[in-house]
Design an enzyme around this catalytic site. Structure first.
Site, mmCIF file in Angstrom:
data_model
loop_
_atom_site.group_PDB
_atom_site.id
_atom_site.type_symbol
_atom_site.label_atom_id
_atom_site.label_comp_id
_atom_site.label_asym_id
_atom_site.label_seq_id
_atom_site.Cartn_x
_atom_site.Cartn_y
_atom_site.Cartn_z
ATOM 1 N N CYS A 138 60.949 66.785 7.457
ATOM 2 C CA CYS A 138 60.047 65.940 6.658
ATOM 3 C C CYS A 138 58.739 65.688 7.390
ATOM 4 C CB CYS A 138 60.717 64.617 6.306
ATOM 5 S SG CYS A 138 59.659 63.542 5.325
ATOM 6 N N CYS A 141 57.253 62.163 6.843
ATOM 7 C CA CYS A 141 57.913 61.117 7.635
ATOM 8 C C CYS A 141 57.505 61.186 9.099
ATOM 9 C CB CYS A 141 59.438 61.260 7.602
ATOM 10 S SG CYS A 141 60.150 61.697 6.030
ATOM 11 N N ASP A 142 57.531 62.388 9.640
ATOM 12 C CA ASP A 142 57.464 62.522 11.095
ATOM 13 C C ASP A 142 56.136 63.056 11.641
ATOM 14 O OD1 ASP A 142 60.130 61.713 11.146
ATOM 15 O OD2 ASP A 142 60.874 63.753 10.973
#
Lengths: 317, 317
Positions: A138, A141-142
């Protein structure tokens, strides 16, 4: 078999939020957190720092956050069960929810079983190797984490979400390299064009990632060119799988209509499925936003809708 | 005048969440927090403990929570301005956003100006009196607080939301008394019937609340019967206004279509307004769920949609 007003299936941000709201509304919800098929708590259990869930200016880890969600759900009286649901029967009323050990009759159900980001079986990327140590599924997200700044980042995939993840990563990366096994993308034309003309993106056509290596974090990827069969070891700071998600709907056995890409279908702007009394929240019904905060938002919606539904059939007391 | 990729108008959970996501995506958002028309931070600034925002198992106060949201938005580079927006011009591109002191050209706009719960001008209920000390405008937010348990609670209103709030409060109250100025409800028949047959609800027809009193918290309400003109002082543990909300859309001067009840119209399941590049999040477009967590969820959606919109017109860098 006990009869319950509300059974919640699935324990990520959506499930716990539904539980918090339902328990505060005295619906005494039962929450199947899952066990056999993975960690309770959903996808956040396999992330590191969460920087974008609002309310936590100092980043919090995914597992820590889910612990707080659960604590809050328990505080108001949610009954949590560490088991998977084997099957549900939505044809009978009350509905039947059959867990691995415990079963219930349920007047309403919230399905929040999430989705699983697909990963490829590449040496070096597994849980006990470099997963979450530079290997992620992701980018949104990261990608903003410090370990990825000004590094060569590799994205595997060829669809729209791979294009999006690659474009997103250009904000942080030194360079983004897309590894795609064919000679053209299946992404939409506009997305593909934006990727292809981007000065920070290189595409490695007809290629796969052969392996990933590094001491504590990703340091190298080895690329296999499928046409020439040449292997090239390259410096890398991160590898992102963008090969799609699978919504966790198997246990439903086709009892609810799905979108063409396999997600639970809800009436837009609500969490209502086609069956009155059955609601869907979080990533199992969302292939667009997929964030902890959006999942939690729909969990709340589902609880409020379940409450109204139960009131409408005279079961709110 | 500076040109900005994204201007966010309004600073509750929706606005700050949009800012967190947009700032992390390097859109360098400007956030008009508001000032002249009320406290920045939205309706949560006038609540006490928030027990239902997931992630905070120990209750947090509304203002504390908004402080954390803001800190997180600032951390990633949001530019916050403590001023109201006077007007926007959505006919020109880039759009024009004119604040009380500062103005911008904006390629995209997120409107998250919220809604204001209507309060009645009743002696004893004002900010410097018993407001938030037993007087509330949101039963779902506040009803579960210990101060209301097993007390006589009064709800003012006669519409569906008054019915809902009254029914909700029966879970906690000793008795719920609905004070309504007419001889029948304008609520839907089904809701009115549920209220009328509920053993814990009494309706005071043709009546208004004349005043509220108490030392530290609400202790009494005085009811005025409009037909007999009799005043009766009654023991009370809480007073809830359920006389509706007003979405804060005045500054738009009719440039965006509204729902029949005055809220910003969005494409269901998204935050898109009729004008590409203009998005709406939070209570200004939500008259159904209205929770901090749902507002934050739509704030995130708006930021992701703004990002995609900017990318689609080639302005993502």
């Amino acid at each position: 078999m006990k009869r319950k007003k509300l059974v919640i299936i699935g324990s990520g941000p959506a499930g716990y939020t539904a539980a918090i709201y339902a328990a505060r509304a005295c619906l005494e919800p039962v929450l199947f957190e899952g066990f056999y098929s993975g960690l309770p708590g959903g996808q956040l259990m396999s992330t590191t720092d969460v920087e974008n869930y609002p309310g936590f200016p100092e980043a919090v880890t995914g597992p820590e956050m889910m612990k707080m969600f659960k604590k809050q759900a328990l505080k108001f009286g949610t009954h949590c069960l560490l088991e998977d649901v084997k099957l549900v029967d939505l044809k009978q009323r009350p509905f039947l929810v059959e867990g691995m050990k415990t079963s219930f009759h349920a007047d309403s159900i919230i399905i929040s079983t999430g989705a699983t980001a697909k990963r490829l079986d590449i040496p070096g990327t597994h849980d006990d190797e470099l997963w979450q140590k530079g290997v992620s599924a992701c980018a949104v997200c990261d990608g903003a984490l410090p370990i990825f700044r000004d590094k060569d980042l590799y994205v595997v995939g060829g669809g729209d979400s791979a294009m999006e993840e690659a474009l997103f990563l250009t904000k942080y990366a030194k360079k983004v390299h897309i590894v795609h096994r064919r000679g053209e993308f299946r992404a939409s034309k506009i997305m593909a064009e934006r990727v292809l003309k981007h000065h920070k993106i290189e595409v490695l056509w007809d290629s796969t990632v052969d392996s990933v290596s590094g001491k504590d974090y990703v340091e190298h990827v080895t690329i296999l060119n499928l046409k020439t069969e040449a292997k090239t070891k390259r410096h890398a700071g991160g590898l992102f799988f963008a090969v799609g998600h699978v919504p966790n709907v198997q246990f439903l056995n086709g009892q609810l209509p799905l979108t063409p890409n396999g997600y639970l279908m809800v009436k837009p702007g609500t969490t209502e499925t086609e069956i009155p009394g059955v609601f869907a929240a979080g990533d199992v019904q969302d292939f667009v936003y997929r964030q902890a905060i959006t999942a939690a938002g729909t969990g709340c919606m589902a609880a409020l809708e379940a409450e109204r539904y139960l009131a409408s059939i005279g079961l709110d007391e």
